[in-house]
Design an enzyme around this catalytic site. Structure first.
Site, PDB file in Angstrom:
ATOM      1  N   ARG A 183       1.052  -1.711   0.010  1.00 14.58           N
ATOM      2  CA  ARG A 183       0.358  -0.097   0.223  1.00 14.58           C
ATOM      3  C   ARG A 183       1.048   1.520  -0.074  1.00 14.58           C
ATOM      4  O   ARG A 183       2.103   1.351   1.092  1.00 14.58           O
ATOM      5  CB  ARG A 183      -0.980  -0.338   0.849  1.00 14.58           C
ATOM      6  CG  ARG A 183      -2.052  -0.810   0.941  1.00 14.58           C
ATOM      7  CD  ARG A 183      -3.332  -0.772   0.234  1.00 14.58           C
ATOM      8  NE  ARG A 183      -3.794  -1.163   0.035  1.00 14.58           N
ATOM      9  CZ  ARG A 183      -4.596  -2.709  -0.235  1.00 14.58           C
ATOM     10  NH1 ARG A 183      -3.312  -3.014  -1.360  1.00 14.58           N
ATOM     11  NH2 ARG A 183      -5.752  -3.058  -0.849  1.00 14.58           N
ATOM     12  N   GLU A 223      -3.797   7.397  -5.320  1.00 14.53           N
ATOM     13  CA  GLU A 223      -4.094   7.019  -6.932  1.00 14.53           C
ATOM     14  C   GLU A 223      -5.393   7.122  -7.641  1.00 14.53           C
ATOM     15  O   GLU A 223      -6.161   7.395  -6.597  1.00 14.53           O
ATOM     16  CB  GLU A 223      -4.355   4.707  -6.667  1.00 14.53           C
ATOM     17  CG  GLU A 223      -2.564   5.011  -6.312  1.00 14.53           C
ATOM     18  CD  GLU A 223      -2.772   3.327  -5.116  1.00 14.53           C
ATOM     19  OE1 GLU A 223      -3.365   2.966  -5.898  1.00 14.53           O
ATOM     20  OE2 GLU A 223      -1.960   2.994  -5.073  1.00 14.53           O
ATOM     21  N   HIS A 232      -0.730  -0.204  -9.327  1.00 17.17           N
ATOM     22  CA  HIS A 232      -1.208  -1.056  -8.735  1.00 17.17           C
ATOM     23  C   HIS A 232      -1.814  -2.426  -8.970  1.00 17.17           C
ATOM     24  O   HIS A 232      -3.206  -2.542  -8.853  1.00 17.17           O
ATOM     25  CB  HIS A 232      -1.898   0.291  -7.637  1.00 17.17           C
ATOM     26  CG  HIS A 232      -2.938  -0.628  -6.285  1.00 17.17           C
ATOM     27  ND1 HIS A 232      -3.378   0.139  -5.003  1.00 17.17           N
ATOM     28  CD2 HIS A 232      -2.961  -2.289  -6.088  1.00 17.17           C
ATOM     29  CE1 HIS A 232      -3.969  -0.803  -4.014  1.00 17.17           C
ATOM     30  NE2 HIS A 232      -3.259  -2.789  -4.273  1.00 17.17           N
TER      31      HIS A 232
END
Length: 314
Positions: A231, A260, A279
């Site tokens: 993360r 993000e 991601h």
């Protein structure tokens, strides 16, 4: 009326079929904003949630809402405290992502230490001899430091040890008797000082947010590499950028960001010693199917079979 499940963002077909086959009614959401969720959730008993933010306002709008089934291992997009106060169960799917993320982490380590992306870009631009000034690092005998020795961290360590003949070190925030004999347990500072590659495998919580920063990067060897496929919030991004700019670490592989998607001016997107991806460590067909089905199973267990397997709140 049957039990209605809101799906704000599309999931693998297998997950939807599982719910339908077990008698649930599906409601495909109109969007993933808070406004969309508040409008869509009013008549729903459950939510199968991907990346949309499950805020207190959304949950209060769900007058019938009893469970939020998170599509994935992380659940930092859910207001856990509010869910607990409102009597709403929150579940996740910690088993589904293990193999895909561990494999991806090994690939990330190989990509950044072997200089694959810079050499690829240079060769596309006609510079075949760039390799002479951009040598990689052999991983055999090097030490991989794992922060977060859960399912993903353990499998990453196993593949690196068995497949690449790497030494393995780990930092544990609490004692454990179930540690493979090839894993050396180090203190926080020792891990950053001694390891050649450091890989993060922790969720974003109040305790872990921003817990890797200036001091940790200052401890690292100049020849060491940093990998974050967990993360973005657990790393102070500015500190990482400064370490990379100063050359105080050799490079980084970053799959996750503090914000993000990252803004186009984020320095990490433009650094020659950094590999970035959007991601996507768990983004395989197999993993997406497993996550969707496991999240659906938690909803089924909640309404038709006792306790879900993975409840993350009280």
């Amino acid at each position: 009326m049957g039990i209605k499940v809101l799906i704000p963002q599309m999931i693998a077909q297998e997950g939807m079929e599982y719910l339908i086959n077990h008698g649930f009614e599906l409601k495909i959401g109109s969007g993933a904003t808070e406004e969309d969720l508040i409008r869509d959730i009013a008549d729903c008993d459950a939510v199968l949630l991907r990346t949309a933010a499950m805020t207190e306002n959304v949950m209060k709008a769900g007058k019938k809402l009893k469970i939020v089934a998170r599509h994935g291992a992380g659940y930092n997009n859910v207001d856990i405290e509010a869910a607990s106060r409102l009597g709403i169960a929150v579940t996740n799917t910690p088993d589904a992502t293990t193999t895909s993320v561990a494999e991806y982490t090994i690939g990330a380590m190989l990509a950044v230490t072997k200089q694959l992306f810079p050499c690829s870009e240079q060769m596309k631009n006609g510079n075949f001899l760039f390799k002479n000034s951009s040598k990689g690092m052999e991983l055999k005998g090097k030490t991989l430091g794992i922060i977060g020795f859960g399912r993903i961290g353990r499998l990453t360590a196993q593949i690196a040890h068995d497949g690449l003949s790497m030494k393995i070190a780990a930092y544990l925030n609490q004692p454990s008797d179930d540690i493979p004999e090839y894993v050396k347990i180090l203190s926080w500072e020792q891990l950053f000082r001694e390891c050649d590659v450091i890989s993060l495998h922790v969720p974003a919580t109040a305790e872990t947010t921003g817990f890797v920063g200036e001091q940790e990067f200052a401890w690292m060897k100049e020849s060491a590499y940093f990998i974050n496929c967990s993360r973005g919030e657990v790393v102070k991004e500015g500190a990482l950028i400064r370490a990379l700019e100063a050359g105080s670490i050799a490079g980084a592989f970053v799959d996750v960001f503090e914000t993000e998607p990252p803004v186009s001016t984020n320095p990490l997107l433009h650094m020659p010693n950094t590999v970035v991806t959007p991601h996507m460590a768990s983004n395989t067909e197999e993993c997406m199917t497993a996550i969707a089905v496991q999240a659906a199973e938690q909803i089924k267990h909640f309404f038709h079979g006792g306790e879900p397997l993975w409840i993350v709140n009280d």
